[in-house]
Design a protein around this motif. Structure first.
Motif, short mmCIF file in Angstrom:
data_model
loop_
_atom_site.label_atom_id
_atom_site.label_comp_id
_atom_site.label_asym_id
_atom_site.label_seq_id
_atom_site.Cartn_x
_atom_site.Cartn_y
_atom_site.Cartn_z
N ASP A 101 0.85 -1.20 0.00
CA ASP A 101 0.00 0.00 0.00
C ASP A 101 0.89 1.25 0.00
O ASP A 101 1.38 1.69 1.04
CB ASP A 101 -0.90 -0.01 1.24
N GLU A 102 1.10 1.83 -1.17
CA GLU A 102 2.01 2.97 -1.29
C GLU A 102 1.53 4.21 -0.55
O GLU A 102 2.33 5.10 -0.22
CB GLU A 102 2.22 3.30 -2.77
N SER A 103 0.24 4.29 -0.24
CA SER A 103 -0.28 5.47 0.45
C SER A 103 0.23 5.56 1.89
O SER A 103 0.14 6.61 2.52
CB SER A 103 -1.81 5.44 0.46
N ARG A 104 0.79 4.46 2.41
CA ARG A 104 1.29 4.44 3.78
C ARG A 104 2.82 4.42 3.81
O ARG A 104 3.43 3.97 4.78
CB ARG A 104 0.72 3.23 4.53
#
Length: 283
Positions: A43-46
């Motif tokens: 999860d690149e958003s984290r």
């Protein structure tokens, strides 16, 4: 997925990934042909949260929290998405070094052994009595004092850190980077030490200080490179420098070589990180 960290110890990488999984940061592992383990954040958003955990891990990689996470998973063996393989301890040991790292280590052992047998290695390898001699055919003597050690403890201490830190740099960044650090962190500190105390000095200490500073500061600036040391090591380096300059160590110390090496390591780490950021900005 986004690259998060590169490690050369599969079990430690898996323990870290297991810990991240407890935090809801799911990662995958891949292993390249050199045995290095690449950790990928799903999860690149984290990514920012994961980077904070990387910094924490590099500061204290042996903290029980990581092993405990693996025990909770009930599996201490690394689990790779592809290319998985288990390697023996001999292969793991050999992967800790590289050609430059190994060559210098063997050269120091050879020089010490020949000196112990009574051969006049100091007269051959020491810094010349006059600096201008380096402008002639004996230019190599600006470097060779780094290969000389005057006691077994001196030799063992320096070679351990050279093997550990130099091997880390060579595995992550290649032989060329380690060779540059070796030459610069030997020659310039040797010149400083000659200016301060004359030609009677030797050892890899200046190079070791450069590597300590380089690896520590690189880990602070860019943890994703997979290199780093606990902040306590930087404190130890500073305390040792202060004790040396205060003449409280009870033995002659090449203080200017240590200081010069540390400054070179810090500067090189800063330059490498700046170059990385600049190159990234061009895209």
């Amino acid at each position: 997925m986004k690259a998060l960290l590169v490690l050369d110890e599969p079990r430690r990488a898996q323990a870290f990934v297991d810990y991240l999984s407890e935090l809801g940061l799911h990662c995958e592992l891949t292993q390249d042909d050199d045995g290095n383990v690449h950790i990928w954040l799903v999860d690149e958003s984290r990514f920012e949260q994961a980077q904070r955990e990387v910094k924490r891990f590099l500061a204290e990689p042996f903290h029980p929290r990581y092993q405990e996470a693996s025990w909770k998973r009930g599996d201490s063996h690394a689990r790779f998405t592809d290319g998985a393989r288990q390697t023996g301890w001999i292969s793991d040991l050999l992967r800790q070094t590289g050609p430059v790292n190994l060559l210098v280590l063997l050269a120091c052992l050879l020089v010490y052994g020949l000196s112990w047998l009574g051969l006049p290695m100091f007269g051959v390898l020491s810094f010349p009595p006059r600096a201008e001699w380096l402008l002639g055919t004996e230019f190599w003597r600006a470097f060779t004092p780094a290969l000389m050690h005057f006691s077994l403890m001196h030799l063992v201490f320096n070679l351990f850190w050279w093997w550990y830190l130099g091997g880390m740099v060579e595995r992550r960044l290649g032989s060329g980077k380690l060779l540059v650090l070796l030459l610069v962190a030997a020659v310039l500190p040797n010149l400083l030490q000659f200016w301060a105390s004359g030609p009677r000095f030797g050892g890899l200490s200046g190079v070791v200080y450069a590597l300590l500073a380089y690896v520590w500061f690189s880990g602070r600036l860019n943890p994703a490179r997979g290199m780093g040391l606990p902040d306590g090591m930087a404190v130890f380096m500073l305390v040792w420098l202060v004790l040396g300059f205060a003449d409280l160590l009870g033995t002659p110390v090449a203080n200017m070589a240590h200081l010069g090496g540390a400054l070179i390591g810090l500067l090189q780490a800063w330059l490498d990180n700046r170059r990385r950021v600049t190159d990234k900005g061009r895209w």
